[in-house]
Write a protein that holds these residues in place. Structure first.
Motif, PDB file in Angstrom:
ATOM      1  N   ARG A  70       0.806  -1.215   0.000  1.00  0.00           N
ATOM      2  CA  ARG A  70       0.000   0.000   0.000  1.00  0.00           C
ATOM      3  C   ARG A  70       0.842   1.269   0.000  1.00  0.00           C
ATOM      4  NH1 ARG A  70      -2.462  -0.654   6.040  1.00  0.00           N
ATOM      5  NH2 ARG A  70      -0.483  -0.373   7.069  1.00  0.00           N
ATOM      6  N   LEU A  71       2.139   1.165   0.222  1.00  0.00           N
ATOM      7  CA  LEU A  71       2.999   2.348   0.155  1.00  0.00           C
ATOM      8  C   LEU A  71       3.645   2.554  -1.219  1.00  0.00           C
ATOM      9  CD1 LEU A  71       4.778   2.410   3.614  1.00  0.00           C
ATOM     10  CD2 LEU A  71       2.924   3.840   2.791  1.00  0.00           C
ATOM     11  N   MET A  72       3.344   1.678  -2.176  1.00  0.00           N
ATOM     12  CA  MET A  72       3.925   1.832  -3.510  1.00  0.00           C
ATOM     13  C   MET A  72       3.585   3.197  -4.126  1.00  0.00           C
ATOM     14  SD  MET A  72       5.929   0.767  -5.758  1.00  0.00           S
ATOM     15  CE  MET A  72       6.242  -0.889  -5.240  1.00  0.00           C
ATOM     16  N   PRO A  73       2.350   3.709  -4.023  1.00  0.00           N
ATOM     17  CA  PRO A  73       2.093   5.059  -4.551  1.00  0.00           C
ATOM     18  C   PRO A  73       2.938   6.125  -3.857  1.00  0.00           C
ATOM     19  CG  PRO A  73       0.025   3.936  -4.131  1.00  0.00           C
ATOM     20  CD  PRO A  73       1.107   3.073  -3.563  1.00  0.00           C
ATOM     21  N   TRP A  74       3.232   5.919  -2.573  1.00  0.00           N
ATOM     22  CA  TRP A  74       4.053   6.883  -1.846  1.00  0.00           C
ATOM     23  C   TRP A  74       5.483   6.859  -2.371  1.00  0.00           C
ATOM     24  CZ3 TRP A  74       8.164   6.950   1.715  1.00  0.00           C
ATOM     25  CH2 TRP A  74       8.326   8.157   2.395  1.00  0.00           C
ATOM     26  N   TYR A  75       6.007   5.663  -2.648  1.00  0.00           N
ATOM     27  CA  TYR A  75       7.357   5.560  -3.208  1.00  0.00           C
ATOM     28  C   TYR A  75       7.436   6.247  -4.567  1.00  0.00           C
ATOM     29  CZ  TYR A  75       8.004   1.953   0.372  1.00  0.00           C
ATOM     30  OH  TYR A  75       8.064   1.273   1.559  1.00  0.00           O
ATOM     31  N   ILE A  76       6.439   6.022  -5.399  1.00  0.00           N
ATOM     32  CA  ILE A  76       6.412   6.640  -6.724  1.00  0.00           C
ATOM     33  C   ILE A  76       6.273   8.154  -6.592  1.00  0.00           C
ATOM     34  CG2 ILE A  76       5.101   6.816  -8.870  1.00  0.00           C
ATOM     35  CD1 ILE A  76       4.408   3.811  -8.453  1.00  0.00           C
ATOM     36  N   THR A 107       7.182   9.986  -4.069  1.00  0.00           N
ATOM     37  CA  THR A 107       8.443  10.511  -3.539  1.00  0.00           C
ATOM     38  C   THR A 107       9.459  10.698  -4.653  1.00  0.00           C
ATOM     39  OG1 THR A 107       8.054   9.462  -1.402  1.00  0.00           O
ATOM     40  CG2 THR A 107      10.312  10.092  -1.905  1.00  0.00           C
ATOM     41  N   ALA A 108       9.553   9.724  -5.541  1.00  0.00           N
ATOM     42  CA  ALA A 108      10.498   9.831  -6.660  1.00  0.00           C
ATOM     43  C   ALA A 108      10.142  11.002  -7.581  1.00  0.00           C
ATOM     44  CB  ALA A 108      10.525   8.527  -7.448  1.00  0.00           C
ATOM     45  N   VAL A 109       8.859  11.170  -7.863  1.00  0.00           N
ATOM     46  CA  VAL A 109       8.429  12.263  -8.741  1.00  0.00           C
ATOM     47  C   VAL A 109       8.680  13.610  -8.077  1.00  0.00           C
ATOM     48  CG1 VAL A 109       6.395  13.328  -9.791  1.00  0.00           C
ATOM     49  CG2 VAL A 109       6.738  10.866  -9.975  1.00  0.00           C
ATOM     50  N   ILE A 110       8.362  13.714  -6.787  1.00  0.00           N
ATOM     51  CA  ILE A 110       8.556  14.981  -6.074  1.00  0.00           C
ATOM     52  C   ILE A 110      10.039  15.321  -5.971  1.00  0.00           C
ATOM     53  CG2 ILE A 110       8.342  16.078  -3.813  1.00  0.00           C
ATOM     54  CD1 ILE A 110       5.584  14.747  -3.633  1.00  0.00           C
ATOM     55  N   LEU A 111      10.877  14.339  -5.650  1.00  0.00           N
ATOM     56  CA  LEU A 111      12.316  14.614  -5.554  1.00  0.00           C
ATOM     57  C   LEU A 111      12.890  15.035  -6.906  1.00  0.00           C
ATOM     58  CD1 LEU A 111      13.565  11.827  -3.136  1.00  0.00           C
ATOM     59  CD2 LEU A 111      13.300  14.271  -2.684  1.00  0.00           C
ATOM     60  N   ALA A 112      12.438  14.394  -7.972  1.00  0.00           N
ATOM     61  CA  ALA A 112      12.910  14.783  -9.304  1.00  0.00           C
ATOM     62  C   ALA A 112      12.498  16.222  -9.627  1.00  0.00           C
ATOM     63  CB  ALA A 112      12.359  13.824 -10.357  1.00  0.00           C
ATOM     64  N   SER A 113      11.265  16.580  -9.284  1.00  0.00           N
ATOM     65  CA  SER A 113      10.817  17.945  -9.565  1.00  0.00           C
ATOM     66  C   SER A 113      11.534  18.963  -8.682  1.00  0.00           C
ATOM     67  CB  SER A 113       9.304  18.059  -9.405  1.00  0.00           C
ATOM     68  OG  SER A 113       8.932  17.796  -8.070  1.00  0.00           O
ATOM     69  N   VAL A 114      11.820  18.610  -7.427  1.00  0.00           N
ATOM     70  CA  VAL A 114      12.549  19.518  -6.547  1.00  0.00           C
ATOM     71  C   VAL A 114      13.961  19.756  -7.087  1.00  0.00           C
ATOM     72  CG1 VAL A 114      13.647  19.677  -4.279  1.00  0.00           C
ATOM     73  CG2 VAL A 114      11.232  19.129  -4.444  1.00  0.00           C
ATOM     74  N   PHE A 115      14.629  18.694  -7.523  1.00  0.00           N
ATOM     75  CA  PHE A 115      15.964  18.860  -8.088  1.00  0.00           C
ATOM     76  C   PHE A 115      15.935  19.697  -9.369  1.00  0.00           C
ATOM     77  CE2 PHE A 115      17.141  14.945  -5.631  1.00  0.00           C
ATOM     78  CZ  PHE A 115      18.019  15.603  -4.782  1.00  0.00           C
ATOM     79  N   PHE A 116      14.902  19.509 -10.178  1.00  0.00           N
ATOM     80  CA  PHE A 116      14.777  20.295 -11.409  1.00  0.00           C
ATOM     81  C   PHE A 116      14.571  21.772 -11.093  1.00  0.00           C
ATOM     82  CE2 PHE A 116      12.077  22.194 -14.710  1.00  0.00           C
ATOM     83  CZ  PHE A 116      12.946  22.105 -15.775  1.00  0.00           C
ATOM     84  N   VAL A 117      13.656  22.060 -10.162  1.00  0.00           N
ATOM     85  CA  VAL A 117      13.393  23.457  -9.800  1.00  0.00           C
ATOM     86  C   VAL A 117      14.624  24.080  -9.156  1.00  0.00           C
ATOM     87  CG1 VAL A 117      12.004  24.943  -8.303  1.00  0.00           C
ATOM     88  CG2 VAL A 117      10.902  23.157  -9.639  1.00  0.00           C
ATOM     89  N   TYR A 151       3.599  17.735   1.928  1.00  0.00           N
ATOM     90  CA  TYR A 151       2.812  16.908   1.016  1.00  0.00           C
ATOM     91  C   TYR A 151       3.130  15.424   1.202  1.00  0.00           C
ATOM     92  CZ  TYR A 151       0.905  14.933  -3.220  1.00  0.00           C
ATOM     93  OH  TYR A 151       0.224  14.150  -4.101  1.00  0.00           O
ATOM     94  N   LEU A 152       4.412  15.079   1.284  1.00  0.00           N
ATOM     95  CA  LEU A 152       4.797  13.679   1.469  1.00  0.00           C
ATOM     96  C   LEU A 152       4.325  13.140   2.814  1.00  0.00           C
ATOM     97  CD1 LEU A 152       8.357  13.615  -0.068  1.00  0.00           C
ATOM     98  CD2 LEU A 152       6.334  12.440  -0.916  1.00  0.00           C
ATOM     99  N   ALA A 153       4.386  13.951   3.853  1.00  0.00           N
ATOM    100  CA  ALA A 153       3.919  13.507   5.169  1.00  0.00           C
ATOM    101  C   ALA A 153       2.419  13.243   5.158  1.00  0.00           C
ATOM    102  CB  ALA A 153       4.264  14.554   6.226  1.00  0.00           C
ATOM    103  N   LEU A 154       1.653  14.129   4.565  1.00  0.00           N
ATOM    104  CA  LEU A 154       0.201  13.920   4.491  1.00  0.00           C
ATOM    105  C   LEU A 154      -0.143  12.709   3.626  1.00  0.00           C
ATOM    106  CD1 LEU A 154      -1.041  17.591   4.167  1.00  0.00           C
ATOM    107  CD2 LEU A 154      -1.207  16.096   6.147  1.00  0.00           C
TER     108      LEU A 154
END
Length: 67
Positions: free
Chosen positions: A10-16, A18-28, A55-58
């Motif tokens: 059930r945490l697979m969407p959270w892992y995905i 997290t990866a998308v958010i980290l990629a966008s944070v690094f890009f910004v 966002y990740l915590a919620l």
């Protein structure tokens, strides 16, 4: 024949997410650094750390509260 249905993580969407958010944070962050962004440091930290962390915590709390 009965198919065996494996239990889904059930945490697979959270892992995905997290990866998308980290990629966008690094890009910004890269774009802010390259373009010499004139925003105050407090706003940069909010955009790059506080907002994604909240966002990740919620999202984590929501996914772990499910059955």
């Amino acid at each position: 024949m009965a198919e065996r249905v494996g239990k889904r993580n059930r945490l697979m969407p959270w892992y995905i997410g997290t990866a998308v958010i980290l990629a966008s944070v690094f890009f910004v962050a890269y774009r802010m650094w390259v373009n010499d962004c004139g925003a105050p440091v407090a706003i940069e930290l909010g955009v790059l750390t506080v907002i994604p962390a909240v966002y990740l915590a919620l999202m984590y709390l929501t996914l772990t509260s499910q059955d």
